[in-house]
Design a protein around this motif. Sequence first.
Motif, PDB file in Angstrom:
ATOM      1  N   GLU A 170     -68.321  60.531 -80.341  1.00  7.45           N
ATOM      2  CA  GLU A 170     -69.718  60.941 -80.470  1.00  7.45           C
ATOM      3  C   GLU A 170     -70.014  61.689 -81.776  1.00  7.45           C
ATOM      4  O   GLU A 170     -70.815  61.228 -82.572  1.00  7.45           O
ATOM      5  CB  GLU A 170     -70.134  61.791 -79.265  1.00  7.45           C
ATOM      6  CG  GLU A 170     -70.202  60.991 -77.972  1.00  7.45           C
ATOM      7  CD  GLU A 170     -70.793  61.792 -76.837  1.00  7.45           C
ATOM      8  OE1 GLU A 170     -71.049  62.999 -77.021  1.00  7.45           O
ATOM      9  OE2 GLU A 170     -70.976  61.215 -75.751  1.00  7.45           O
ATOM     10  N   TYR A 171     -69.405  62.845 -81.986  1.00  7.90           N
ATOM     11  CA  TYR A 171     -69.765  63.580 -83.198  1.00  7.90           C
ATOM     12  C   TYR A 171     -68.633  64.507 -83.628  1.00  7.90           C
ATOM     13  O   TYR A 171     -67.768  64.881 -82.854  1.00  7.90           O
ATOM     14  CB  TYR A 171     -71.045  64.406 -82.999  1.00  7.90           C
ATOM     15  CG  TYR A 171     -70.898  65.567 -82.033  1.00  7.90           C
ATOM     16  CD1 TYR A 171     -70.448  66.803 -82.466  1.00  7.90           C
ATOM     17  CD2 TYR A 171     -71.199  65.409 -80.685  1.00  7.90           C
ATOM     18  CE1 TYR A 171     -70.301  67.865 -81.582  1.00  7.90           C
ATOM     19  CE2 TYR A 171     -71.060  66.462 -79.798  1.00  7.90           C
ATOM     20  CZ  TYR A 171     -70.605  67.686 -80.255  1.00  7.90           C
ATOM     21  OH  TYR A 171     -70.447  68.732 -79.378  1.00  7.90           O
ATOM     22  N   SER A 212     -70.422  56.690 -82.978  1.00  4.28           N
ATOM     23  CA  SER A 212     -71.860  56.913 -83.019  1.00  4.28           C
ATOM     24  C   SER A 212     -72.428  56.583 -84.397  1.00  4.28           C
ATOM     25  O   SER A 212     -71.739  56.633 -85.412  1.00  4.28           O
ATOM     26  CB  SER A 212     -72.181  58.365 -82.665  1.00  4.28           C
ATOM     27  OG  SER A 212     -71.842  58.629 -81.325  1.00  4.28           O
ATOM     28  N   SER A 215     -76.799  60.356 -84.029  1.00  2.00           N
ATOM     29  CA  SER A 215     -76.574  61.151 -82.829  1.00  2.00           C
ATOM     30  C   SER A 215     -77.168  62.534 -83.003  1.00  2.00           C
ATOM     31  O   SER A 215     -77.021  63.164 -84.042  1.00  2.00           O
ATOM     32  CB  SER A 215     -75.073  61.271 -82.541  1.00  2.00           C
ATOM     33  OG  SER A 215     -74.835  62.172 -81.490  1.00  2.00           O
ATOM     34  N   THR A 217     -76.555  64.878 -80.491  1.00  4.27           N
ATOM     35  CA  THR A 217     -75.937  65.568 -79.361  1.00  4.27           C
ATOM     36  C   THR A 217     -75.134  66.792 -79.782  1.00  4.27           C
ATOM     37  O   THR A 217     -74.595  67.491 -78.935  1.00  4.27           O
ATOM     38  CB  THR A 217     -75.006  64.610 -78.609  1.00  4.27           C
ATOM     39  OG1 THR A 217     -74.006  64.116 -79.518  1.00  4.27           O
ATOM     40  CG2 THR A 217     -75.797  63.429 -78.050  1.00  4.27           C
ATOM     41  N   THR A 226     -73.695  61.985 -87.548  1.00  2.00           N
ATOM     42  CA  THR A 226     -72.533  61.879 -86.688  1.00  2.00           C
ATOM     43  C   THR A 226     -71.381  62.730 -87.220  1.00  2.00           C
ATOM     44  O   THR A 226     -70.651  63.337 -86.472  1.00  2.00           O
ATOM     45  CB  THR A 226     -72.110  60.401 -86.604  1.00  2.00           C
ATOM     46  OG1 THR A 226     -72.923  59.765 -85.622  1.00  2.00           O
ATOM     47  CG2 THR A 226     -70.670  60.240 -86.207  1.00  2.00           C
ATOM     48  N   LYS A 531     -63.571  62.700 -77.745  1.00  2.00           N
ATOM     49  CA  LYS A 531     -64.997  62.419 -77.584  1.00  2.00           C
ATOM     50  C   LYS A 531     -65.812  63.126 -78.664  1.00  2.00           C
ATOM     51  O   LYS A 531     -66.708  62.541 -79.266  1.00  2.00           O
ATOM     52  CB  LYS A 531     -65.462  62.858 -76.197  1.00  2.00           C
ATOM     53  CG  LYS A 531     -66.934  62.611 -75.925  1.00  2.00           C
ATOM     54  CD  LYS A 531     -67.304  63.068 -74.521  1.00  2.00           C
ATOM     55  CE  LYS A 531     -68.778  62.818 -74.234  1.00  2.00           C
ATOM     56  NZ  LYS A 531     -69.146  63.263 -72.865  1.00  2.00           N
ATOM     57  N   SER A 532     -65.506  64.398 -78.904  1.00  2.00           N
ATOM     58  CA  SER A 532     -66.239  65.168 -79.903  1.00  2.00           C
ATOM     59  C   SER A 532     -65.372  66.306 -80.409  1.00  2.00           C
ATOM     60  O   SER A 532     -64.417  66.721 -79.744  1.00  2.00           O
ATOM     61  CB  SER A 532     -67.549  65.719 -79.311  1.00  2.00           C
ATOM     62  OG  SER A 532     -67.295  66.469 -78.138  1.00  2.00           O
TER      63      SER A 532
END
Length: 572
Positions: A170-171, A212, A215, A217, A226, A531-532
């Motif tokens: 994700e980031y 991503s 993003s 998030t 990202t 994930k991040s």
Amino acid sequence: MRQTILDLGKRKARERGAILITAIMVIVVMLILAIPFLFKLSAENRSTERAARALMAFNLAEAGVDKVMWELDPYHKVSTTDTEAIVWDFTGTNAVGLISGLETSGGNVMGNVQVVLTPPVGVAPNPETRNLEATGMVPFIADNTVNRSVRVSLERYYKSIFDVGFFVDEYFYIKAAFFLDAYNSKDGAYGASLAGGGTNSLLPDVYFGSNSYISSTNPNDPGEATWVIDAGGGSSEVYGTVMAGGDAAEDYNNGTATTPPDPSLIGDVISVPTDDIFQGTEDRLVMKQEYELPPVDVYNLPPKEILGSIPSVGDWFEGYNATTPESSTGYYADRLTRAPLQSEIELAYVKNTFSTATNGNSLTPANNGVYTSFRIGNYGTSGTLNISGGDVVIYVTNYGSVPASDGNAASFYMGKNSSINIAADSSLTLILGNSSFVVEQGYNINAANPAQPANCVILGTNQFTIPPTQKIDNLPNKISSVDNLRIPGLMYFEHAQSEGNIYSAMYVPGAHVTTGQGQNHMNFYGALISKSMDFKVQVDFHYDKALADLMIQTGGYEFWKIINWAEVVGGN
């Protein structure tokens, strides 16, 4: 006399006329005889021309195969200026593409190529296959074309999940500064002198990135990017290529999006203080496909090819049938959706809790099993864990009947200045399930010589995932308070006055990796996929290229190889 002369003149005139008539007759006869040869010669010329065009069509068909294989290669960059791009139609069962107006180097149009790519077929453990047919079409007479086709069979394969060194789904955000490069532990320690000259560091031919594309998030609100490297102190350098856009690429490849990821947006997706932090000719690329992050299946951990074999975790569970796993009972049916129940674990592998304060500082394969609490040292107290005797496998999780939130997760904790040391002939595989992972400042994970990242593999199951409702942007400053939260999927590294060192291949696809505020930085050697990530301290990340051979978890980019090739009989 005059009459004689006149007669001779008339006779010569008649002779000339006869010769002319004879010559004309010979010419006519020769023309009559030549006409079939002329027709035959014309047919042969046409046949020769058709054969030449057929060869051209065959070459175009093979070029079409090469073009599709180029597009399927995940490391070739997305281009918006490709004058011979494949225009795909995904409306049918097969993906049908057309390359129009292929030209010679001199600018002459040769013809078109149509490609037909069938969907993948096959079920694991057998590899997936698909067919590709390419037809070259070269203009001939009127609207007719000379066509030739080739058909190839493709087989899917994956490299090691660690073929890419530093990756987030994700980031990624770093507040301070960042150093990213690569080395190869097969050639010695990081920074060591190489036999052919130079040092074992700063290798640029490596890839890092994020699935991503755009993003928002990030809890630190870096904007729509990202990847964000902030300007908050220190200098940053990146050796290698950073990629983003896997989500958008996947939509396009599946036909749910009409346009591929736009390379012109990549500068907005990867945000850095100044462009001069990139130390190479290719620094930011749009991804052509999504980087697949498959779940960790504790029943079927593949062999660790570098060190031998890790004991099958499937053998730890009641009712497991290694010959036909699908017929296993108990935990097998939903092994990816929950942690095992205690009753589903073989008694010899139910280990409950471990602490260096009470259980000593040594682990061997005899200690393999499932732990609900694993502590090296304690709050403000150091501890040392020595791994020896072979491949040690530790699975830290709470049991399947316990919710994955509400502070009920298991705990992995390392106290201040604690260490994990792994002997040269041994390895540690740490599997994290419904558990948190909290490390106090001054940590050293597999940092003692020989310090091989491949010896320390950290894997996160589906249960090692941040709950959707869990907020992680305002964690407590006190390390014990972070540990007491028991947030599954949280990997928290404290950084106050002491730096930390990690040598590991870490694959935790549902986890959030973060650090506390501090003055010292993290030194990470190996590979990290999560994930991040959110780093509040400087991180020096050194990807170990030797991990590209570590096949304990396959996944990442999808590759296709040709396993069969044939010319299609027939055509125009």
